[in-house]
Scaffold this motif. Structure first.
Motif, PDB file in Angstrom:
ATOM      1  N   ALA A  53       0.866  -1.149   0.128  1.00 12.98           N
ATOM      2  CA  ALA A  53      -0.054  -0.114  -0.048  1.00 12.98           C
ATOM      3  C   ALA A  53       0.908   1.517   0.187  1.00 12.98           C
ATOM      4  O   ALA A  53       1.892   1.367   0.849  1.00 12.98           O
ATOM      5  N   THR A  54       0.616   2.110  -0.785  1.00 12.75           N
ATOM      6  CA  THR A  54       1.561   3.358  -1.057  1.00 12.75           C
ATOM      7  C   THR A  54       0.721   4.704  -0.898  1.00 12.75           C
ATOM      8  O   THR A  54      -0.360   4.647  -1.636  1.00 12.75           O
ATOM      9  N   PHE A  55       1.249   5.671  -0.122  1.00 18.20           N
ATOM     10  CA  PHE A  55       0.726   7.051   0.016  1.00 18.20           C
ATOM     11  C   PHE A  55       1.709   8.093  -0.574  1.00 18.20           C
ATOM     12  O   PHE A  55       2.691   7.903  -0.210  1.00 18.20           O
ATOM     13  N   SER A  56       1.425   8.572  -1.612  1.00 17.68           N
ATOM     14  CA  SER A  56       2.246   9.259  -2.210  1.00 17.68           C
ATOM     15  C   SER A  56       1.956  10.924  -2.150  1.00 17.68           C
ATOM     16  O   SER A  56       0.718  11.302  -2.365  1.00 17.68           O
ATOM     17  N   ALA A  57       2.831  11.666  -1.922  1.00 17.23           N
ATOM     18  CA  ALA A  57       2.753  13.113  -1.466  1.00 17.23           C
ATOM     19  C   ALA A  57       3.224  14.156  -2.603  1.00 17.23           C
ATOM     20  O   ALA A  57       4.380  13.747  -2.967  1.00 17.23           O
ATOM     21  N   PHE A  58       2.483  14.957  -3.241  1.00 18.37           N
ATOM     22  CA  PHE A  58       3.094  15.505  -4.285  1.00 18.37           C
ATOM     23  C   PHE A  58       3.330  17.239  -3.998  1.00 18.37           C
ATOM     24  O   PHE A  58       2.379  17.681  -3.403  1.00 18.37           O
ATOM     25  N   ARG A  60       3.310  19.349  -6.857  1.00 18.73           N
ATOM     26  CA  ARG A  60       2.128  19.857  -7.770  1.00 18.73           C
ATOM     27  C   ARG A  60       1.725  18.447  -8.107  1.00 18.73           C
ATOM     28  O   ARG A  60       2.383  17.532  -8.361  1.00 18.73           O
ATOM     29  N   THR A  61       0.414  18.691  -8.800  1.00 19.46           N
ATOM     30  CA  THR A  61      -0.126  17.489  -9.295  1.00 19.46           C
ATOM     31  C   THR A  61       0.657  16.646 -10.543  1.00 19.46           C
ATOM     32  O   THR A  61       0.492  15.236 -10.529  1.00 19.46           O
ATOM     33  N   ALA A  62       1.365  17.405 -11.247  1.00 19.01           N
ATOM     34  CA  ALA A  62       1.626  16.949 -12.578  1.00 19.01           C
ATOM     35  C   ALA A  62       3.022  16.215 -12.568  1.00 19.01           C
ATOM     36  O   ALA A  62       3.675  16.290 -13.484  1.00 19.01           O
ATOM     37  N   GLU A  63       3.779  16.218 -11.357  1.00 22.37           N
ATOM     38  CA  GLU A  63       4.787  15.644 -11.503  1.00 22.37           C
ATOM     39  C   GLU A  63       5.154  14.614 -10.421  1.00 22.37           C
ATOM     40  O   GLU A  63       3.929  14.007  -9.852  1.00 22.37           O
ATOM     41  N   ARG A  64       6.258  14.012 -10.384  1.00 26.03           N
ATOM     42  CA  ARG A  64       6.562  12.819  -9.579  1.00 26.03           C
ATOM     43  C   ARG A  64       6.250  13.132  -7.893  1.00 26.03           C
ATOM     44  O   ARG A  64       6.629  14.335  -7.504  1.00 26.03           O
ATOM     45  N   PRO A  65       5.798  12.002  -7.331  1.00 26.49           N
ATOM     46  CA  PRO A  65       5.670  12.452  -5.716  1.00 26.49           C
ATOM     47  C   PRO A  65       7.032  12.817  -4.866  1.00 26.49           C
ATOM     48  O   PRO A  65       8.160  12.225  -5.512  1.00 26.49           O
ATOM     49  N   GLU A  66       7.025  13.511  -4.018  1.00 27.34           N
ATOM     50  CA  GLU A  66       7.991  14.171  -3.525  1.00 27.34           C
ATOM     51  C   GLU A  66       8.471  13.219  -2.506  1.00 27.34           C
ATOM     52  O   GLU A  66       9.752  12.677  -2.140  1.00 27.34           O
ATOM     53  N   PHE A  67       7.581  12.333  -1.711  1.00 31.99           N
ATOM     54  CA  PHE A  67       7.834  11.113  -0.761  1.00 31.99           C
ATOM     55  C   PHE A  67       6.722  10.153  -1.152  1.00 31.99           C
ATOM     56  O   PHE A  67       5.468  10.513  -1.419  1.00 31.99           O
ATOM     57  N   ARG A  68       6.890   9.128  -1.135  1.00 28.41           N
ATOM     58  CA  ARG A  68       6.090   7.930  -1.068  1.00 28.41           C
ATOM     59  C   ARG A  68       6.288   7.210   0.322  1.00 28.41           C
ATOM     60  O   ARG A  68       7.565   6.831   0.805  1.00 28.41           O
ATOM     61  N   ILE A  69       5.152   6.744   1.138  1.00 28.16           N
ATOM     62  CA  ILE A  69       5.292   6.111   2.272  1.00 28.16           C
ATOM     63  C   ILE A  69       4.446   4.712   1.879  1.00 28.16           C
ATOM     64  O   ILE A  69       3.482   4.567   1.483  1.00 28.16           O
TER      65      ILE A  69
END
Length: 115
Positions: A53-58, A60-69
């Motif tokens: 299970a992955t929580f991704s934080a961005f 901006r919407t259109a780019e790669r996630p800054e962090f993934r938990i």
């Protein structure tokens, strides 16, 4: 006249899905809300799969996630089921408990407030 009851299919026949428990998700969303309030994160995504299970934080919407938990229960007895993954895919922190894995992001939040 008798009613025929059809049993619900057993869970063993279907692929299992990994998810976040309520307390885990509350902890993650609390951190997300504080980062949004600081103006650092703008969007998030949750991916629930068979292995993780992955929580991704961005930022901006259109780019790669800054962090993934990432929660990967298969690694529970090895290096820990929790991982903090950076923007370029490097594992920044890994552990058995969620709190210490989120610590680098929370320290970053403290620096944002101090500036």
């Amino acid at each position: 006249m008798s009613a025929v009851v059809t049993p619900f299919p057993a869970a063993s026949g279907r692929a299992q899905q990994v998810g976040f428990e309520r307390i885990e998700l509350m902890r993650i969303l609390d951190l997300y809300g504080r980062m949004v309030a600081a103006g650092h994160w703008k969007d998030y995504a949750i991916d629930l799969g068979r292995e993780a299970a992955t929580f991704s934080a961005f930022r901006r919407t259109a780019e790669r996630p800054e962090f993934r938990i990432v929660k990967r229960p298969a690694l529970r007895n090895r290096q820990g089921m929790w991982a903090l993954v950076g923007e370029h895919g490097a594992v920044l922190k890994r552990g058995h408990e969620l709190g210490p894995v989120l610590a680098p992001v929370e320290r970053r939040l403290l620096r944002l407030v101090e500036e």
